[in-house]
Design a protein around this motif. Structure first.
Motif, short mmCIF file in Angstrom:
data_model
loop_
_atom_site.label_atom_id
_atom_site.label_comp_id
_atom_site.label_asym_id
_atom_site.label_seq_id
_atom_site.Cartn_x
_atom_site.Cartn_y
_atom_site.Cartn_z
N GLN A 1 0.83 -1.21 0.00
CA GLN A 1 0.00 0.00 0.00
C GLN A 1 0.86 1.26 0.00
N GLN A 2 1.97 1.23 0.73
CA GLN A 2 2.90 2.38 0.73
C GLN A 2 3.42 2.64 -0.68
N SER A 3 3.75 1.58 -1.39
CA SER A 3 4.26 1.72 -2.75
C SER A 3 3.20 2.31 -3.67
N LEU A 4 1.95 1.83 -3.54
CA LEU A 4 0.86 2.35 -4.36
C LEU A 4 0.57 3.81 -4.03
N LEU A 5 0.63 4.15 -2.75
CA LEU A 5 0.39 5.53 -2.33
C LEU A 5 1.42 6.47 -2.95
N LEU A 6 2.69 6.11 -2.83
CA LEU A 6 3.75 6.96 -3.36
C LEU A 6 3.62 7.11 -4.87
N GLU A 7 3.37 6.00 -5.56
CA GLU A 7 3.25 6.05 -7.02
C GLU A 7 2.04 6.88 -7.44
N GLY A 8 0.93 6.73 -6.73
CA GLY A 8 -0.28 7.49 -7.06
C GLY A 8 -0.09 8.99 -6.84
N LEU A 9 0.50 9.35 -5.72
CA LEU A 9 0.72 10.77 -5.42
C LEU A 9 1.71 11.40 -6.40
N GLN A 10 2.76 10.67 -6.75
CA GLN A 10 3.72 11.21 -7.71
C GLN A 10 3.11 11.31 -9.11
N GLY A 11 2.07 10.52 -9.37
CA GLY A 11 1.37 10.62 -10.64
C GLY A 11 0.57 11.90 -10.79
N LEU A 12 0.44 12.65 -9.69
CA LEU A 12 -0.28 13.93 -9.72
C LEU A 12 0.70 15.11 -9.75
N LEU B 1 -7.98 21.47 -13.24
CA LEU B 1 -8.42 20.10 -12.95
C LEU B 1 -7.36 19.28 -12.23
N LEU B 2 -6.08 19.56 -12.44
CA LEU B 2 -5.06 18.87 -11.65
C LEU B 2 -5.19 19.24 -10.19
N PHE B 3 -5.38 20.53 -9.92
CA PHE B 3 -5.56 20.96 -8.53
C PHE B 3 -6.77 20.28 -7.90
N LEU B 4 -7.86 20.16 -8.67
CA LEU B 4 -9.05 19.48 -8.16
C LEU B 4 -8.74 18.02 -7.83
N THR B 5 -7.96 17.36 -8.68
CA THR B 5 -7.62 15.96 -8.44
C THR B 5 -6.73 15.82 -7.21
N GLN B 6 -5.78 16.74 -7.02
CA GLN B 6 -4.96 16.72 -5.82
C GLN B 6 -5.81 16.94 -4.58
N PHE B 7 -6.78 17.86 -4.67
CA PHE B 7 -7.70 18.07 -3.57
C PHE B 7 -8.47 16.78 -3.25
N GLN B 8 -8.92 16.08 -4.28
CA GLN B 8 -9.61 14.81 -4.08
C GLN B 8 -8.73 13.80 -3.36
N ALA B 9 -7.43 13.80 -3.68
CA ALA B 9 -6.52 12.86 -3.03
C ALA B 9 -6.47 13.09 -1.53
N ILE B 10 -6.48 14.35 -1.12
CA ILE B 10 -6.46 14.65 0.32
C ILE B 10 -7.83 14.39 0.94
N ARG B 11 -8.89 14.80 0.25
CA ARG B 11 -10.23 14.64 0.81
C ARG B 11 -10.63 13.17 0.94
N ARG B 12 -10.01 12.32 0.16
CA ARG B 12 -10.26 10.88 0.26
C ARG B 12 -10.09 10.40 1.70
#
Length: 323
Positions: A76-87, A155-166
């Protein structure tokens, strides 16, 4: 995408209930249009990688810290890091999610620490215009705001916001993918309105100040942060072309002239609460924002000047009241 129904339910009990006449349909249309954005599938894929896990702890006291590294498995740590860096790129922050430190281009926490002592957001309805990825909105909520609504069309900012709001799904913090001008009639529905880093991008700064005032209830407070120059009430810089490599910079007034702008726009109790020269420690390239940043935009032989020869970025925060 974000389920806005809790926001709609909240608005229905406030003086912003008229937003419900237009906002749901406008949001649906904007999100339909967003699906045609070439990068959105990649961003949504990165977002979908983020682990579905309940954080064991969250703190917004001195930053945005969500979860602990121990909450996640190694996978899960690996997926988290990869997902966040994808933004990438992350411009406003920093954030810390489950032990992953997102070292953003801007130390937005430094700006917040300078502004926060001059605010009282307890129980307030707050509008953040040009909210970016929402970093400051989380700090506003922590400071006691009852409802925080941010607007930013990126829309990138909105997606980053979604990542935190998750990971903070029940927070009364919402981001709308609009400009201020695209919002429904605000009807003076907010106690506090923030406009930070927006005014110098407006061709008509007085119109922007009047639009912000229309969002405030009588007695409501504006928090305005923008680029300024040194000088008296007659001084204003209008760049010939770019300013610090930004094309869309129009007016950099002195603090005294900006105070006059606010008074002429009908505000009272106008005061400058912070004046700060932006440092290369506060805005710089990082692993999470790998493009050029402030050190590249200054004169390499004289850091008091931009690469175009203008005064280096000086930012003022002013607070004013709608009578």
């Amino acid at each position: 995408m974000i389920d806005y129904s809790p926001l709609f339910n909240t608005l229905s009990t406030t003086c912003l209930a008229n937003w419900l006449d237009d906002l749901p349909a406008a949001l649906e249309q904007r999100l339909q249009e967003a699906r045609r954005h070439g990068d959105l599938p990649r961003w949504q894929s990165a977002l979908a990688q983020l682990p579905d896990v309940q954080p064991s702890v969250s703190s917004l006291e001195d930053g945005v810290h969500i979860g602990a590294a121990a909450d996640l498995s190694e996978r899960q740590q690996s997926l988290l890091l990869e997902g966040l860096q994808g933004l990438h790129p992350w411009r406003k922050g920093p954030f810390e999610l489950f032990g992953v430190h997102i070292d953003t281009e801007w130390r937005s926490d430094w700006k917040w620490d300078r502004v926060n002592p001059h605010l009282d957001l307890r129980g307030k309805r707050v509008l953040d215009v040009g909210c970016g990825n929402g970093y400051h909105m989380w700090r506003m909520w922590q400071a006691g705001a009852a409802l925080v609504v941010g607007v930013d069309p990126n829309l990138l900012f909105l997606t980053q916001f979604q990542a935190i709001r998750r990971y903070l799904p029940d927070a009364p913090v919402w981001q709308l993918p609009f400009t201020l001008e695209e919002l429904p009639e605000p009807s003076g529905g907010f106690d506090t309105v923030f406009s930070m880093g927006v005014l110098y991008h407006r061709r008509s700064p007085l119109d922007h100040l009047l639009q912000l005032k229309a969002c405030l209830r009588p007695g409501g407070e504006l928090v305005l942060e923008t680029l300024v120059i040194e000088g008296d009430e007659h001084q204003c810089l209008m760049p010939e072309d770019r300013y610090a490599q930004m094309r869309n910079v129009w007016f950099l007034p002195s603090v005294a002239l900006l105070e006059r702008f606010l008074r002429r726009s009908g505000y009272v109790d106008v005061r400058c609460v912070d004046l700060n020269r932006t440092s290369v420690q506060e805005q710089r390239s990082t692993e999470w924002m790998r493009f050029q940043s402030l050190p590249d935009f200054l004169d390499p032989t004289n850091p008091d000047l931009t690469c175009e020869g203008y005064p280096a970025p000086l930012r003022a925060t002013l607070v004013a009241t709608r009578p």
